[in-house]
Design a protein around this motif. Structure first.
Motif, PDB file in Angstrom:
ATOM      1  N   ASP A  24       0.833  -1.190   0.000  1.00 41.87           N
ATOM      2  CA  ASP A  24       0.000   0.000   0.000  1.00 41.87           C
ATOM      3  C   ASP A  24       0.874   1.248   0.000  1.00 41.87           C
ATOM      4  OD1 ASP A  24      -2.238  -1.552   0.065  1.00 41.87           O
ATOM      5  OD2 ASP A  24      -2.417  -1.521   2.266  1.00 41.87           O
ATOM      6  N   GLY A  25       0.471   2.227  -0.794  1.00 45.96           N
ATOM      7  CA  GLY A  25       1.177   3.497  -0.809  1.00 45.96           C
ATOM      8  C   GLY A  25       2.296   3.578  -1.825  1.00 45.96           C
ATOM      9  N   ASN A  26       2.614   2.467  -2.491  1.00 42.54           N
ATOM     10  CA  ASN A  26       3.664   2.481  -3.505  1.00 42.54           C
ATOM     11  C   ASN A  26       3.025   2.840  -4.841  1.00 42.54           C
ATOM     12  OD1 ASN A  26       6.194   2.199  -4.561  1.00 42.54           O
ATOM     13  ND2 ASN A  26       6.099  -0.025  -4.755  1.00 42.54           N
ATOM     14  N   THR A  27       3.304   4.056  -5.374  1.00 44.75           N
ATOM     15  CA  THR A  27       2.607   4.549  -6.568  1.00 44.75           C
ATOM     16  C   THR A  27       3.536   4.845  -7.732  1.00 44.75           C
ATOM     17  OG1 THR A  27       2.755   6.823  -5.765  1.00 44.75           O
ATOM     18  CG2 THR A  27       0.788   5.561  -5.147  1.00 44.75           C
ATOM     19  N   ARG A  28       4.848   4.816  -7.499  1.00 47.66           N
ATOM     20  CA  ARG A  28       5.776   5.156  -8.565  1.00 47.66           C
ATOM     21  C   ARG A  28       6.916   4.139  -8.625  1.00 47.66           C
ATOM     22  NH1 ARG A  28       5.197   9.763 -10.979  1.00 47.66           N
ATOM     23  NH2 ARG A  28       7.359   9.804 -11.706  1.00 47.66           N
ATOM     24  N   PHE A  29       7.482   4.072  -9.837  1.00 49.24           N
ATOM     25  CA  PHE A  29       8.615   3.199 -10.089  1.00 49.24           C
ATOM     26  C   PHE A  29       9.868   4.067 -10.183  1.00 49.24           C
ATOM     27  CE2 PHE A  29      11.179   1.058 -13.528  1.00 49.24           C
ATOM     28  CZ  PHE A  29      11.697   0.090 -12.702  1.00 49.24           C
ATOM     29  N   ALA A  30      10.925   3.697  -9.452  1.00 48.90           N
ATOM     30  CA  ALA A  30      12.072   4.608  -9.364  1.00 48.90           C
ATOM     31  C   ALA A  30      13.404   3.890  -9.486  1.00 48.90           C
ATOM     32  CB  ALA A  30      12.014   5.381  -8.047  1.00 48.90           C
ATOM     33  N   VAL A  31      13.545   2.977 -10.460  1.00 52.75           N
ATOM     34  CA  VAL A  31      14.839   2.335 -10.687  1.00 52.75           C
ATOM     35  C   VAL A  31      15.802   3.365 -11.283  1.00 52.75           C
ATOM     36  CG1 VAL A  31      16.074   0.667 -12.121  1.00 52.75           C
ATOM     37  CG2 VAL A  31      13.990   0.000 -10.962  1.00 52.75           C
ATOM     38  N   PRO A  32      17.013   3.480 -10.784  1.00 49.88           N
ATOM     39  CA  PRO A  32      17.976   4.420 -11.361  1.00 49.88           C
ATOM     40  C   PRO A  32      18.201   4.142 -12.848  1.00 49.88           C
ATOM     41  CG  PRO A  32      18.789   3.561  -9.271  1.00 49.88           C
ATOM     42  CD  PRO A  32      17.569   2.769  -9.607  1.00 49.88           C
ATOM     43  N   GLY A  33      18.224   5.218 -13.654  1.00 53.34           N
ATOM     44  CA  GLY A  33      18.492   5.063 -15.083  1.00 53.34           C
ATOM     45  C   GLY A  33      17.256   5.116 -15.952  1.00 53.34           C
ATOM     46  N   THR A  34      16.062   5.115 -15.357  1.00 56.65           N
ATOM     47  CA  THR A  34      14.853   5.212 -16.167  1.00 56.65           C
ATOM     48  C   THR A  34      14.648   6.662 -16.585  1.00 56.65           C
ATOM     49  OG1 THR A  34      13.532   5.493 -14.173  1.00 56.65           O
ATOM     50  CG2 THR A  34      13.728   3.271 -15.063  1.00 56.65           C
ATOM     51  N   GLY A  35      13.966   6.843 -17.665  1.00 54.63           N
ATOM     52  CA  GLY A  35      13.687   8.200 -18.152  1.00 54.63           C
ATOM     53  C   GLY A  35      13.495   8.193 -19.655  1.00 54.63           C
ATOM     54  N   ARG A  36      13.163   9.367 -20.189  1.00 61.02           N
ATOM     55  CA  ARG A  36      12.922   9.472 -21.626  1.00 61.02           C
ATOM     56  C   ARG A  36      14.198   9.131 -22.413  1.00 61.02           C
ATOM     57  NH1 ARG A  36       8.163  11.799 -22.895  1.00 61.02           N
ATOM     58  NH2 ARG A  36       7.053  12.913 -21.246  1.00 61.02           N
ATOM     59  N   GLY A  37      14.029   8.404 -23.497  1.00 57.90           N
ATOM     60  CA  GLY A  37      15.153   8.057 -24.344  1.00 57.90           C
ATOM     61  C   GLY A  37      15.806   6.734 -23.990  1.00 57.90           C
ATOM     62  N   THR A  38      15.453   6.155 -22.869  1.00 59.19           N
ATOM     63  CA  THR A  38      16.004   4.855 -22.487  1.00 59.19           C
ATOM     64  C   THR A  38      14.924   3.800 -22.650  1.00 59.19           C
ATOM     65  OG1 THR A  38      15.441   5.262 -20.179  1.00 59.19           O
ATOM     66  CG2 THR A  38      17.665   5.835 -20.879  1.00 59.19           C
ATOM     67  N   ARG A  39      15.323   2.617 -23.089  1.00 63.06           N
ATOM     68  CA  ARG A  39      14.347   1.583 -23.394  1.00 63.06           C
ATOM     69  C   ARG A  39      14.424   0.381 -22.452  1.00 63.06           C
ATOM     70  NH1 ARG A  39      11.956   4.934 -25.078  1.00 63.06           N
ATOM     71  NH2 ARG A  39      11.244   5.404 -27.198  1.00 63.06           N
ATOM     72  N   GLU A  40      15.543   0.167 -21.805  1.00 62.30           N
ATOM     73  CA  GLU A  40      15.655  -0.930 -20.855  1.00 62.30           C
ATOM     74  C   GLU A  40      16.853  -0.674 -19.947  1.00 62.30           C
ATOM     75  OE1 GLU A  40      18.259  -4.288 -23.121  1.00 62.30           O
ATOM     76  OE2 GLU A  40      16.114  -4.213 -23.628  1.00 62.30           O
ATOM     77  N   GLY A  41      16.882  -1.386 -18.859  1.00 57.92           N
ATOM     78  CA  GLY A  41      17.996  -1.211 -17.934  1.00 57.92           C
ATOM     79  C   GLY A  41      17.838  -2.115 -16.716  1.00 57.92           C
ATOM     80  N   SER A  42      18.858  -2.107 -15.887  1.00 62.12           N
ATOM     81  CA  SER A  42      18.835  -2.883 -14.652  1.00 62.12           C
ATOM     82  C   SER A  42      19.678  -2.158 -13.618  1.00 62.12           C
ATOM     83  CB  SER A  42      19.367  -4.304 -14.875  1.00 62.12           C
ATOM     84  OG  SER A  42      20.717  -4.261 -15.313  1.00 62.12           O
ATOM     85  N   ALA A  43      19.424  -2.441 -12.361  1.00 63.29           N
ATOM     86  CA  ALA A  43      20.168  -1.843 -11.244  1.00 63.29           C
ATOM     87  C   ALA A  43      20.496  -2.958 -10.263  1.00 63.29           C
ATOM     88  CB  ALA A  43      19.350  -0.741 -10.577  1.00 63.29           C
TER      89      ALA A  43
END
Length: 459
Positions: A24-43
């Protein structure tokens, strides 16, 4: 949903979740490296998610669907299998030490290498005390966590230790004392590392006496080893010396074997006790906010030692409670444990608590609760086998040098195993490797002792 802490979900271009979180209360995804222009990644380096929990994760953006999919899992659960790898590596390392000792020269080179490593560790500890005299203890805490810990353990451990650690001893009067821990993340790992190092150091002292060589510097360094164990502030390490001391006394009383060895070991115990008042004159024991105002308190170590029997002291109360809960779990499920690295489940805590050092504060309860009765029995059989080897080395072989090694190694081994009654520090990766090498040396010397007895080939 993978594992106990894993979560699979979808997210949009703004990283808002499109699927409901299991938390409950988790509404966003915040893996480092996400953002516009990126298509995949891992941390794979642990990061803190929106709930403030350390996790690792991976994600991929799918243009055809206009959304991304991601997975996160608690860092402690993700890396728990590394515990198996660490144990396996320790066994291999111990075997390498065993096979590398073919002559006395090989043994001496390995011992010198380990003593040199221990010496570097001690120098770091001395530097800590010197630094604490130029800073307030609070500033020392932040400096060490932010600048030194990342070098050895990474930023994740640095973040954790900047908020919580076992580097200080506290008392109700507001006084605090620094506990030497050197390059280790806690003072308990430092103490057990030095217990093994002390055993090897004392063996070199005996050898020099036997060969009529100068003994002042090796003896002084051995005393420094003991003093640093006192500096660690680990009450478990202090109290645990009682077990080998009782065995030494029994050997003396019942006149088992050469009485010179128990006499020397008894001298070690006496020196260790006498070092307590000396150590109180050195340890920085203030929490003043004035830099460089660190002082000493001659009663500090006495208070720390007396607190061992204080059942109302916070640390003791917490440890007793954990022992009760762990024992209750074992009584309810004695055959199957929760699995290696999953001890927090015994206390009904989140599995991520393992990352913060959650343990049974007792090596034997910890292994029994995680591995069940079969795994625990195998562990005890292994310890018993080492004990028998040390007994035979100490009493049954003919060469005095072998017996001396048996006594010195046996003293350290029993001290470390008694320490396991109060902590699981032996599972620390560096301490485990040192222990594996220590056992490898013991087995190699025992094998060579039999060769000497049968063919007189050891030289």
């Amino acid at each position: 949903r993978p594992g106990e802490t894993g979560e699979l979900f979808a997210f949009d271009e703004s990283n808002a979740l499109l699927t409901r979180s299991r938390y409950d209360g988790n509404t966003r995804f915040a893996v480092p490296g996400t953002g516009r222009g990126t298509r995949e990644g891992s941390a794979l380096e642990p990061y803190r998610n929106e709930r403030g929990v350390e996790v690792v994760g991976a994600w991929r953006w799918m243009d055809e669907l206009g959304l991304g999919v991601a997975i996160e899992i608690g860092a402690a659960e993700a890396y728990a299998p590394l515990g198996y790898l660490r144990t396996a590596f320790g066994i291999v390392f111990g075997a390498l030490v065993y096979w590398s000792i073919q002559t006395k020269a090989h043994l001496h080179r390995i011992i010198m290498a380990f003593l040199a490593a221990s010496g570097v560790v001690i120098l770091f500890g001395i530097f800590q005390f010197a630094l604490a005299r130029t800073l307030t203890l609070h500033n020392f805490w932040q400096y060490w966590a932010e600048n030194v810990i990342p070098i050895f353990y990474g930023r994740g451990m640095s973040y954790l230790l900047s908020y919580s650690n076992t580097w200080f001893s506290y008392f109700g009067d507001g006084n605090a004392g620094l506990r030497m821990f050197s390059v280790f993340p806690d003072s308990h790992s430092f103490a057990i590392f030095l217990i093994f190092g002390f055993s090897l150091s004392f063996f070199t002292v005996y050898e020099r006496i036997a060969h009529r060589k100068k003994v002042f510097w090796p003896l002084l360094l051995t005393i420094v080893w003991l003093l640093c164990i006192v500096f660690s502030g680990s009450r478990g390490a202090w109290l645990s010396i009682v077990v080998p001391a009782i065995l030494v006394l029994a050997a003396w009383v019942f006149k088992k074997g050469d009485r010179r060895f128990p006499a020397l070991m008894g001298l070690v115990v006496l020196i260790f006790v006498l070092l307590f008042p000396v150590s109180s004159l050195v340890i920085p024991t203030t929490y003043s906010e004035v830099a460089g105002s660190g002082n000493t308190n001659s009663s500090f170590m006495f208070k720390r030692a007396i607190s061992i029997i204080d059942t109302n002291e916070e640390s003791n109360k917490g440890r007793l409670q954990i022992w009760r809960e762990t024992a209750a779990f074992i009584m309810g499920s004695p055959v199957f444990g929760v699995g290696p690295g999953n001890f927090p489940l015994v206390l009904k805590e989140d599995i991520t608590a393992a990352k913060k050092g959650a343990s049974a504060h007792n090596l034997y309860l910890h292994i029994l609760s995680e591995m069940g009765i079969l795994g625990f029995s195998a562990f005890l059989l292994a310890l018993f086998a080492v004990f028998i080897i040390l007994y035979r080395l100490s009493f049954d072989v003919t060469l005095a040098e072998f017996r001396a090694f048996g006594w010195c190694a046996g003293f350290g081994f029993m001290w470390a195993m008694a320490y396991g009654l109060f902590d699981v520090v032996l599972l620390n990766d560096k301490a485990l490797l040192f222990f594996a090498a220590f056992i490898g040396m013991i087995c190699a010397i025992y094998h060579k002792a039999h060769l000497h007895h049968e063919r007189n080939v050891y030289s």
